[in-house]
Design an enzyme around this catalytic site. Sequence first.
Site, PDB file in Angstrom:
ATOM      1  N   PHE A 468       0.832  -1.202   0.000  1.00 58.36           N
ATOM      2  CA  PHE A 468       0.000   0.000   0.000  1.00 58.36           C
ATOM      3  C   PHE A 468       0.870   1.257   0.000  1.00 58.36           C
ATOM      4  O   PHE A 468       0.545   2.250  -0.648  1.00 58.36           O
ATOM      5  CB  PHE A 468      -0.931  -0.014   1.223  1.00 58.36           C
ATOM      6  CG  PHE A 468      -1.469   1.344   1.568  1.00 58.36           C
ATOM      7  CD1 PHE A 468      -2.487   1.937   0.818  1.00 58.36           C
ATOM      8  CD2 PHE A 468      -0.947   2.067   2.646  1.00 58.36           C
ATOM      9  CE1 PHE A 468      -2.953   3.201   1.133  1.00 58.36           C
ATOM     10  CE2 PHE A 468      -1.420   3.326   2.959  1.00 58.36           C
ATOM     11  CZ  PHE A 468      -2.422   3.894   2.203  1.00 58.36           C
ATOM     12  N   GLU A 469       1.942   1.247   0.785  1.00 60.21           N
ATOM     13  CA  GLU A 469       2.813   2.409   0.866  1.00 60.21           C
ATOM     14  C   GLU A 469       3.453   2.724  -0.482  1.00 60.21           C
ATOM     15  O   GLU A 469       3.611   3.894  -0.853  1.00 60.21           O
ATOM     16  CB  GLU A 469       3.887   2.162   1.936  1.00 60.21           C
ATOM     17  CG  GLU A 469       3.298   1.976   3.326  1.00 60.21           C
ATOM     18  CD  GLU A 469       4.374   1.700   4.369  1.00 60.21           C
ATOM     19  OE1 GLU A 469       5.581   1.779   4.006  1.00 60.21           O
ATOM     20  OE2 GLU A 469       4.030   1.426   5.522  1.00 60.21           O
TER      21      GLU A 469
END
Length: 556
Positions: A468-469
């Site tokens: 996600f990052e």
Amino acid sequence: MFFLNCTDMFVFSECQRKHAVVRYRAISDQMFVLPCGVLLEDPTSIFNHSCHYDSWVEWFRQSSDGKIQKLPNHKTVNPAYCGNVLWFNPIRVQDSGTYTCMNREKTLCIDIFINVQTKETANCSINFRSDLRLIVENGGSIACPGKSCYSHFQTLPVKWYKNGKRVKSQKTRPGLTLEHDMISLQSAYNQDSAIYTCDYTLMDNNTRWNMRSIVKVNVTSKDSDNPPVVLDPVGEKNLEVDLGQTLELKCQVKFGFQSNASSLLWWYRQTNQKNELVQEKRFFPNKLGGETFIDNFRLEEVTEQDLYTIFVCLAQNSIGKSVGKFKLKRRRNTVLYLLTLCCAITTLLGLFVGSILAYQHWIEIVLLYRNYLAKDETVGDNKEFDAFVSYAKPDFLESDQTLLNEEQFAVEVLPQILENRYGYKLCLTERDILPGGAYTDDIVNAIRRSRRTVVILSPNYVNGPAMFELEAAVKTALEDTTIKLILIEFQFCQEPESLPRKVKKALKILPRITWKMSTSPTANKHFWKKLRFHMPVKRIKTAEERSRQTFLPSVA
């Protein structure tokens, strides 16, 4: 010729006790050859040119008054003998008489009587030649000269000899046949060039005569239909010379074969379009396929005027002509030329070595420039962090506790080098993001407040929630062009197919730096240089400046 001394007379008398008599008839003004039969060891040969026989054989002639004359062993007289033969070139009417050849080793003799007739005496009005030219690869025939003059006499078949060796039809020479007292050649070749001798026997008033005629055959190519070719110089050739030196100009020309014409080569001096003939020479190319000649023109002393002169080599035959030219130039100063050449080579070598060194140490050069000369890009950009560090937490149940994992690398190794040594400020989730907020919003805000996003790739990262990052960093970088992504390949990992298209593209084009798992302190020396190269341009503060900056607020 000279008369016999007492010793030769005794030997000759002993020889005459055991001798034979051979009769020959010949036509005047033709080539004729007499072999000494006592030396013939091969019945298929009539003569041998080997100089081995020169000391074995002697020739004598009996004059009309009965005196014996010894013929000199000299190849420039006529007749002359070489090997075991006596050559007449040509034979004349006054050469009629009795000749004796003696083998000194065995004291054996043969008397040979020659009757030389003129064409008129022989009633031979037919013109015949003793030399014949055949065209290579063309057919032809070799006839026995003068045999038709004796057609009203009884004769035996002709025997042919090539360079003294009996000629027979054989498989080793296809295309050669013997028919009607002639040699027929389906195709003539270079090796057919030779001296051919035809022998036959004639009966005249119950007297047996040995008849002999000689044909010299020369196999040549057909006349060339091309002009000569100047092989050197080709076009105009420049020569560097020194004034006052002696110079030889060489012209190499190939002339095609021409049987009845000579080929010419002229040298001219050309000044202001005026040609001055300075040398002329004739050549006679007689080899199959033509012949190459070299002619020299010599200048005893090169003068200043010669530098403004073009020397022309012109070759010509009956078909056309071809030219080559020489132009003289003053030789350059050798010392100056070598010095200039050495300087040029040294400069080029220096540039080459410098380019290699610059390529090998490009990152060090850029870092040095950025540290002292480049503008600090962190000033006034309203960013709080130099880099946001994105990493995955390893599964401690499966990980090897003896090796460095990605979390230790992110929270221990990176700050130790980038922060403590080079003064960068990193954003670490556990340290710089307060708990209790919305995770996604906190991560996006941290990325926006950072100049770089450092992604530590590992199998746990690409297959876990930390992806996600990376997606957030890619999306944010597309919105804010001042944010750049740096990929650190901590461990090799296979990218899953489920990644968004933008993330896949980013993984392909973004700069990627590989970390080496090693205990050596210098193993990742180049890694840190490449990482600093992609980090923001920032002036590195010395340890004293950093300590002073830390100390002042505490005092205040």
